[in-house]
Scaffold this motif. Structure first.
Motif, PDB file in Angstrom:
ATOM      1  N   ALA A 263      -6.152 -75.292 -58.540  1.00 31.59           N
ATOM      2  CA  ALA A 263      -5.832 -75.375 -59.965  1.00 31.59           C
ATOM      3  C   ALA A 263      -5.557 -76.833 -60.289  1.00 31.59           C
ATOM      4  O   ALA A 263      -4.712 -77.465 -59.671  1.00 31.59           O
ATOM      5  N   GLY A 264      -6.272 -77.349 -61.223  1.00 28.38           N
ATOM      6  CA  GLY A 264      -6.071 -78.743 -61.610  1.00 28.38           C
ATOM      7  C   GLY A 264      -4.839 -78.913 -62.482  1.00 28.38           C
ATOM      8  O   GLY A 264      -4.243 -77.943 -62.964  1.00 28.38           O
TER       9      GLY A 264
ATOM     10  N   ASP B 135       3.099 -74.375 -63.028  1.00 31.45           N
ATOM     11  CA  ASP B 135       2.485 -75.158 -61.959  1.00 31.45           C
ATOM     12  C   ASP B 135       1.674 -74.239 -61.044  1.00 31.45           C
ATOM     13  O   ASP B 135       2.225 -73.618 -60.139  1.00 31.45           O
ATOM     14  N   TYR B 136       0.387 -74.124 -61.311  1.00 35.15           N
ATOM     15  CA  TYR B 136      -0.492 -73.332 -60.452  1.00 35.15           C
ATOM     16  C   TYR B 136      -1.089 -74.202 -59.360  1.00 35.15           C
ATOM     17  O   TYR B 136      -1.420 -75.365 -59.594  1.00 35.15           O
ATOM     18  N   LYS B 137      -1.233 -73.620 -58.168  1.00 33.58           N
ATOM     19  CA  LYS B 137      -1.867 -74.311 -57.047  1.00 33.58           C
ATOM     20  C   LYS B 137      -3.310 -73.840 -56.847  1.00 33.58           C
ATOM     21  O   LYS B 137      -4.170 -74.624 -56.474  1.00 33.58           O
ATOM     22  N   TYR B 138      -3.548 -72.530 -57.045  1.00 34.64           N
ATOM     23  CA  TYR B 138      -4.870 -71.951 -56.804  1.00 34.64           C
ATOM     24  C   TYR B 138      -5.274 -71.027 -57.943  1.00 34.64           C
ATOM     25  O   TYR B 138      -4.419 -70.445 -58.608  1.00 34.64           O
ATOM     26  N   VAL B 139      -6.588 -70.866 -58.102  1.00 36.09           N
ATOM     27  CA  VAL B 139      -7.146 -69.869 -59.000  1.00 36.09           C
ATOM     28  C   VAL B 139      -8.099 -69.009 -58.178  1.00 36.09           C
ATOM     29  O   VAL B 139      -9.025 -69.526 -57.543  1.00 36.09           O
TER      30      VAL B 139
ATOM     31  N   LEU C   8      -4.722 -79.936 -65.429  1.00 37.28           N
ATOM     32  CA  LEU C   8      -4.976 -79.483 -66.787  1.00 37.28           C
ATOM     33  C   LEU C   8      -4.495 -78.049 -66.995  1.00 37.28           C
ATOM     34  O   LEU C   8      -3.883 -77.731 -68.012  1.00 37.28           O
ATOM     35  N   ILE C   9      -4.729 -77.189 -66.012  1.00 35.79           N
ATOM     36  CA  ILE C   9      -4.275 -75.797 -66.117  1.00 35.79           C
ATOM     37  C   ILE C   9      -2.750 -75.747 -66.227  1.00 35.79           C
ATOM     38  O   ILE C   9      -2.202 -75.008 -67.028  1.00 35.79           O
ATOM     39  N   SER C  10      -2.080 -76.548 -65.425  1.00 37.51           N
ATOM     40  CA  SER C  10      -0.616 -76.580 -65.476  1.00 37.51           C
ATOM     41  C   SER C  10      -0.111 -77.069 -66.822  1.00 37.51           C
ATOM     42  O   SER C  10       0.873 -76.556 -67.354  1.00 37.51           O
ATOM     43  N   VAL C  11      -0.788 -78.064 -67.391  1.00 34.39           N
ATOM     44  CA  VAL C  11      -0.389 -78.580 -68.702  1.00 34.39           C
ATOM     45  C   VAL C  11      -0.590 -77.506 -69.769  1.00 34.39           C
ATOM     46  O   VAL C  11       0.289 -77.258 -70.596  1.00 34.39           O
ATOM     47  N   LEU C  12      -1.754 -76.848 -69.743  1.00 35.99           N
ATOM     48  CA  LEU C  12      -2.068 -75.853 -70.770  1.00 35.99           C
ATOM     49  C   LEU C  12      -1.199 -74.605 -70.668  1.00 35.99           C
ATOM     50  O   LEU C  12      -0.851 -73.998 -71.674  1.00 35.99           O
ATOM     51  N   THR C  13      -0.873 -74.194 -69.436  1.00 32.45           N
ATOM     52  CA  THR C  13      -0.113 -72.959 -69.248  1.00 32.45           C
ATOM     53  C   THR C  13       1.387 -73.196 -69.105  1.00 32.45           C
ATOM     54  O   THR C  13       2.154 -72.238 -69.064  1.00 32.45           O
ATOM     55  N   LYS C  14       1.769 -74.450 -68.960  1.00 32.45           N
ATOM     56  CA  LYS C  14       3.181 -74.808 -68.737  1.00 32.45           C
ATOM     57  C   LYS C  14       3.724 -74.129 -67.482  1.00 32.45           C
ATOM     58  O   LYS C  14       4.890 -73.785 -67.385  1.00 32.45           O
TER      59      LYS C  14
ATOM     60  N   ILE D 109      -0.357 -68.741 -57.881  1.00 32.71           N
ATOM     61  CA  ILE D 109      -1.746 -68.366 -57.666  1.00 32.71           C
ATOM     62  C   ILE D 109      -2.187 -67.529 -58.860  1.00 32.71           C
ATOM     63  O   ILE D 109      -1.680 -66.422 -59.066  1.00 32.71           O
ATOM     64  N   ALA D 110      -3.092 -68.061 -59.648  1.00 32.88           N
ATOM     65  CA  ALA D 110      -3.618 -67.339 -60.805  1.00 32.88           C
ATOM     66  C   ALA D 110      -4.798 -66.482 -60.347  1.00 32.88           C
ATOM     67  O   ALA D 110      -5.597 -66.904 -59.514  1.00 32.88           O
ATOM     68  N   VAL D 111      -4.877 -65.272 -60.887  1.00 34.08           N
ATOM     69  CA  VAL D 111      -5.999 -64.373 -60.584  1.00 34.08           C
ATOM     70  C   VAL D 111      -6.695 -64.062 -61.899  1.00 34.08           C
ATOM     71  O   VAL D 111      -6.065 -63.551 -62.833  1.00 34.08           O
ATOM     72  N   VAL D 112      -7.976 -64.406 -61.977  1.00 37.44           N
ATOM     73  CA  VAL D 112      -8.741 -64.183 -63.194  1.00 37.44           C
ATOM     74  C   VAL D 112     -10.028 -63.424 -62.867  1.00 37.44           C
ATOM     75  O   VAL D 112     -10.541 -63.491 -61.750  1.00 37.44           O
TER      76      VAL D 112
END
Length: 166
Positions: free
Chosen positions: A60-61, A71-75, A63-69, A37-40
């Motif tokens: 979290a799509g 595996d995010y589920k939520y933002v 694309l976010i997982s690809v860019l951040t390496k 779970i990313a918090v921004v």
């Protein structure tokens, strides 16, 4: 120069720790994805019907997982300008509100984890609450939800970190 409404940055460790505490105490279904779970923070709140949106939850799509390496589920996106005006209890309540929208279910047969976003169970206007109070009955099965959050003893959290210098 003040940050633009599009400026975003990751939440500091204290906010993330509060999210982890809320998950541990009140959101056991999120334990399967608690590190996903990313918090921004977003510099300025958007508005809906002239009312500031304090925060929102998104899936979290890929694309976010690809860019951040990772595996995010939520933002969880929080409006920093509104966050700064909230007291500690309100900040904790906002984080809890956002986490309540995150739903995680594990398929017992396949073990597959399914993530979704739930709509709030209560939707009211301040004018009707002022006139009638909270007049809706609580849906069946919610009577056993955890007791209200006790946050009087919570340690003070720092303000959200400022966006990185450009």
């Amino acid at each position: 120069m003040p940050p633009s409404s599009n400026d975003m940055w990751l939440a500091d460790g204290e906010v993330v720790a509060e999210v982890q505490r809320l998950i541990a105490n009140f959101h056991p279904n999120l334990a399967l994805v608690d590190k996903e779970i990313a918090v921004v923070f977003k510099a300025k709140a958007g508005k809906r019907g002239g009312v500031p949106l304090l925060g929102k939850v998104s899936r979290a799509g890929k694309l976010i997982s690809v860019l951040t390496k990772q595996d995010y589920k939520y933002v969880l996106e929080i409006a920093a300008d509104e966050w700064k005006m909230l007291g500690l209890a309100q900040q904790t309540a906002l984080l809890d509100h956002l986490l309540c929208q995150c739903k995680v279910e594990e398929d017992e047969k396949s073990g597959e984890i399914k993530c979704s976003i739930a709509a709030p169970q209560v939707q009211m206007f301040w004018a009707e609450v002022k006139r009638h109070g909270v007049w809706m009955n609580m849906p069946e099965g919610l009577e056993n939800d955890p007791a209200p959050l006790k946050i009087e003893d919570a340690a003070a959290r720092a303000e959200p970190a400022e966006p990185p210098a450009k």
